[in-house]
Design an enzyme around this catalytic site. Sequence first.
Site, PDB file in Angstrom:
ATOM      1  N   MET A   1       0.854  -1.187   0.000  1.00 32.17           N
ATOM      2  CA  MET A   1       0.000   0.000   0.000  1.00 32.17           C
ATOM      3  C   MET A   1       0.891   1.238   0.000  1.00 32.17           C
ATOM      4  O   MET A   1       1.667   1.440   0.931  1.00 32.17           O
ATOM      5  CB  MET A   1      -0.914  -0.041   1.227  1.00 32.17           C
ATOM      6  CG  MET A   1      -1.869  -1.240   1.177  1.00 32.17           C
ATOM      7  SD  MET A   1      -2.651  -1.571   2.765  1.00 32.17           S
ATOM      8  CE  MET A   1      -3.970  -0.385   2.748  1.00 32.17           C
ATOM      9  N   GLU A   2       0.743   2.019  -1.053  1.00 30.35           N
ATOM     10  CA  GLU A   2       1.671   3.114  -1.301  1.00 30.35           C
ATOM     11  C   GLU A   2       1.696   4.119  -0.142  1.00 30.35           C
ATOM     12  O   GLU A   2       0.650   4.603   0.287  1.00 30.35           O
ATOM     13  CB  GLU A   2       1.272   3.842  -2.593  1.00 30.35           C
ATOM     14  CG  GLU A   2       2.372   4.724  -3.101  1.00 30.35           C
ATOM     15  CD  GLU A   2       1.833   5.960  -3.790  1.00 30.35           C
ATOM     16  OE1 GLU A   2       0.607   6.173  -3.797  1.00 30.35           O
ATOM     17  OE2 GLU A   2       2.670   6.740  -4.280  1.00 30.35           O
ATOM     18  N   GLN A  61       4.865  -5.041  -7.275  1.00 27.59           N
ATOM     19  CA  GLN A  61       3.670  -4.632  -8.015  1.00 27.59           C
ATOM     20  C   GLN A  61       4.049  -3.584  -9.063  1.00 27.59           C
ATOM     21  O   GLN A  61       4.729  -2.596  -8.752  1.00 27.59           O
ATOM     22  CB  GLN A  61       2.614  -4.040  -7.070  1.00 27.59           C
ATOM     23  CG  GLN A  61       1.301  -3.770  -7.795  1.00 27.59           C
ATOM     24  CD  GLN A  61       0.204  -3.243  -6.874  1.00 27.59           C
ATOM     25  OE1 GLN A  61       0.325  -2.136  -6.361  1.00 27.59           O
ATOM     26  NE2 GLN A  61      -0.843  -4.017  -6.674  1.00 27.59           N
ATOM     27  N   CYS A  91      -5.569   1.346  -8.776  1.00 24.39           N
ATOM     28  CA  CYS A  91      -5.222   2.639  -8.160  1.00 24.39           C
ATOM     29  C   CYS A  91      -6.185   3.743  -8.620  1.00 24.39           C
ATOM     30  O   CYS A  91      -6.357   3.959  -9.818  1.00 24.39           O
ATOM     31  CB  CYS A  91      -3.776   3.009  -8.510  1.00 24.39           C
ATOM     32  SG  CYS A  91      -3.298   4.578  -7.769  1.00 24.39           S
ATOM     33  N   LYS A 132      -4.470  -7.100  -9.841  1.00 22.13           N
ATOM     34  CA  LYS A 132      -5.399  -6.574  -8.828  1.00 22.13           C
ATOM     35  C   LYS A 132      -6.296  -5.568  -9.523  1.00 22.13           C
ATOM     36  O   LYS A 132      -5.812  -4.639 -10.170  1.00 22.13           O
ATOM     37  CB  LYS A 132      -4.575  -5.894  -7.727  1.00 22.13           C
ATOM     38  CG  LYS A 132      -5.344  -4.984  -6.795  1.00 22.13           C
ATOM     39  CD  LYS A 132      -5.420  -5.585  -5.398  1.00 22.13           C
ATOM     40  CE  LYS A 132      -6.115  -4.658  -4.425  1.00 22.13           C
ATOM     41  NZ  LYS A 132      -5.276  -3.549  -3.996  1.00 22.13           N
ATOM     42  N   GLY A 193     -11.137  -5.931   0.538  1.00 25.46           N
ATOM     43  CA  GLY A 193     -11.954  -4.767   0.850  1.00 25.46           C
ATOM     44  C   GLY A 193     -12.678  -4.917   2.166  1.00 25.46           C
ATOM     45  O   GLY A 193     -13.548  -5.785   2.316  1.00 25.46           O
TER      46      GLY A 193
HETATM   47  C1  LIG Z   1      -2.893   4.504   1.658  1.00 21.09           C
HETATM   48  C2  LIG Z   1      -3.255   3.389   0.722  1.00 21.09           C
HETATM   49  C3  LIG Z   1      -2.354   2.995  -0.244  1.00 21.09           C
HETATM   50  C4  LIG Z   1      -2.667   1.950  -1.118  1.00 21.09           C
HETATM   51  N1  LIG Z   1      -1.750   1.562  -2.057  1.00 21.09           N
HETATM   52  C5  LIG Z   1      -2.010   0.484  -2.840  1.00 21.09           C
HETATM   53  C6  LIG Z   1      -1.032  -0.008  -3.755  1.00 21.09           C
HETATM   54  O1  LIG Z   1       0.074   0.531  -3.897  1.00 21.09           O
HETATM   55  N2  LIG Z   1      -1.359  -1.094  -4.496  1.00 21.09           N
HETATM   56  C7  LIG Z   1      -2.568  -1.725  -4.380  1.00 21.09           C
HETATM   57  O2  LIG Z   1      -2.806  -2.718  -5.068  1.00 21.09           O
HETATM   58  N3  LIG Z   1      -3.504  -1.269  -3.553  1.00 21.09           N
HETATM   59  C8  LIG Z   1      -3.251  -0.192  -2.772  1.00 21.09           C
HETATM   60  N4  LIG Z   1      -4.205   0.254  -1.904  1.00 21.09           N
HETATM   61  C9  LIG Z   1      -5.511  -0.431  -1.840  1.00 21.09           C
HETATM   62  C10 LIG Z   1      -5.477  -1.562  -0.816  1.00 21.09           C
HETATM   63  O3  LIG Z   1      -4.543  -2.530  -1.201  1.00 21.09           O
HETATM   64  C11 LIG Z   1      -6.842  -2.224  -0.704  1.00 21.09           C
HETATM   65  O4  LIG Z   1      -7.188  -2.730  -1.951  1.00 21.09           O
HETATM   66  C12 LIG Z   1      -7.925  -1.269  -0.226  1.00 21.09           C
HETATM   67  O5  LIG Z   1      -7.476  -0.461   0.830  1.00 21.09           O
HETATM   68  C13 LIG Z   1      -9.178  -2.040   0.214  1.00 21.09           C
HETATM   69  O6  LIG Z   1      -8.830  -3.032   1.151  1.00 21.09           O
HETATM   70  P1  LIG Z   1      -8.936  -2.762   2.753  1.00 21.09           P
HETATM   71  O7  LIG Z   1     -10.322  -2.262   3.008  1.00 21.09           O
HETATM   72  O8  LIG Z   1      -8.633  -4.098   3.337  1.00 21.09           O
HETATM   73  O9  LIG Z   1      -7.895  -1.724   3.071  1.00 21.09           O
HETATM   74  C14 LIG Z   1      -3.921   1.301  -1.029  1.00 21.09           C
HETATM   75  C15 LIG Z   1      -4.837   1.709  -0.049  1.00 21.09           C
HETATM   76  C16 LIG Z   1      -4.516   2.734   0.825  1.00 21.09           C
HETATM   77  C17 LIG Z   1      -5.547   3.151   1.856  1.00 21.09           C
END
Ligand SMILES: Cc1cc2nc3c(=O)[nH]c(=O)nc-3n(C[C@H](O)[C@H](O)[C@H](O)COP(=O)(O)O)c2cc1C
Length: 312
Positions: A1-2, A61, A91, A132, A193
């Site tokens: 997660m970036e 990724q 993204c 993804k 999610g």
């Molecule tokens: C701050 C932030 C950065 C994220 N960066 C990425 C990323 O680089 N690559 C990715 O596939 N998903 C990224 N996501 C999405 C998460 O991987 C995930 O798909 C999304 O938050 C939903 O899942 P969750 O509710 O379990 O967090 C990011 C989400 C957040 C909040």
Amino acid sequence: MEGLADVHLRRLLTAQGNFDWVVSEFVRVVDRPYPERVFHTLCPELLQGGRTASGTPVRVQLLGNHLESMAINAQRAVALGSYGIDINFGCPSKTVNRSMGGAVLLKEPDTLYRVVSAVRAALPKSVVVSAKMRLGFDDTALMLDNASAIEAAGADELTVHARTRLQGYAPPAHWDELGRIRAHIKIPLIANGDICSIDDYHRCVAAAGTVDVMLGRGAIRQPTLANQIRANQATTTSWSTISPLLQSFWQEISLVLPPRDCVGRVKQWVNYLRQLHPEAETLWRSIREEKNAQTLQALLAATTHQVFPYEP
Ligand SMILES: Cc1cc2nc3c(=O)[nH]c(=O)nc-3n(C[C@H](O)[C@H](O)[C@H](O)COP(=O)(O)O)c2cc1C
């Protein structure tokens, strides 16, 4: 997660156990091959066999649409030790989408097919290629076409964040849509999610028809969530577990990041933690306005009465 699950948090979270693999922050691919240092910066685990310190494999990724460049950079990441390649079609960032990367490609199943095909063709069959995606851009009209395109292009696994780009990160996640995808494709489907508890996990599995899930913010709030799911035990991660992790996080980042960035990173994590842990809420109130690294370190240490040296 970036900007969130970087090498430091990946180390701490995977040390809690039961993550099968983790994904790097995305490498934004344009029209050229990147030098090694780009991969090493975003995925320092490549310098230690492509695994976190506790041995969890890390998959680099890639995000982009330039076919040749995606293929070459995928080869480089794998040659450097990445455990497969994950391709980001989720993204939502406007900047990223403007340059035709991330979720905007969900408007074009053919492009998804070409990108995944290019990466797949560039790598030996033994190397895992995953993608993804979200449910769609504005709506779910192309959801099944997108999933089919990714499968037909040879992806080994598909992770789906159960929201459209328009839905951003707002609850709820639409796990029932994942069930439609599950019925439509044959490759393993990884549900994602809002899986933040064992109860969420069971409800998601029932709706999506897959037992494989990707944890995001849920694991940031509860570092032992993967253990709970594996053991099928609902025990919220205790503050006595989290507090030393916060200390360890601080110690590690303060060796490599400028003090201002350290302050920002700790606040970012505590901000997630306070959604679940009253102790984090108390800590948050004391650090929210704090800009000084030494003071913040002292406040952190006070939460567990631990003291360690600050060396900027
Ligand atoms: C701050 C932030 C950065 C994220 N960066 C990425 C990323 O680089 N690559 C990715 O596939 N998903 C990224 N996501 C999405 C998460 O991987 C995930 O798909 C999304 O938050 C939903 O899942 P969750 O509710 O379990 O967090 C990011 C989400 C957040 C909040």
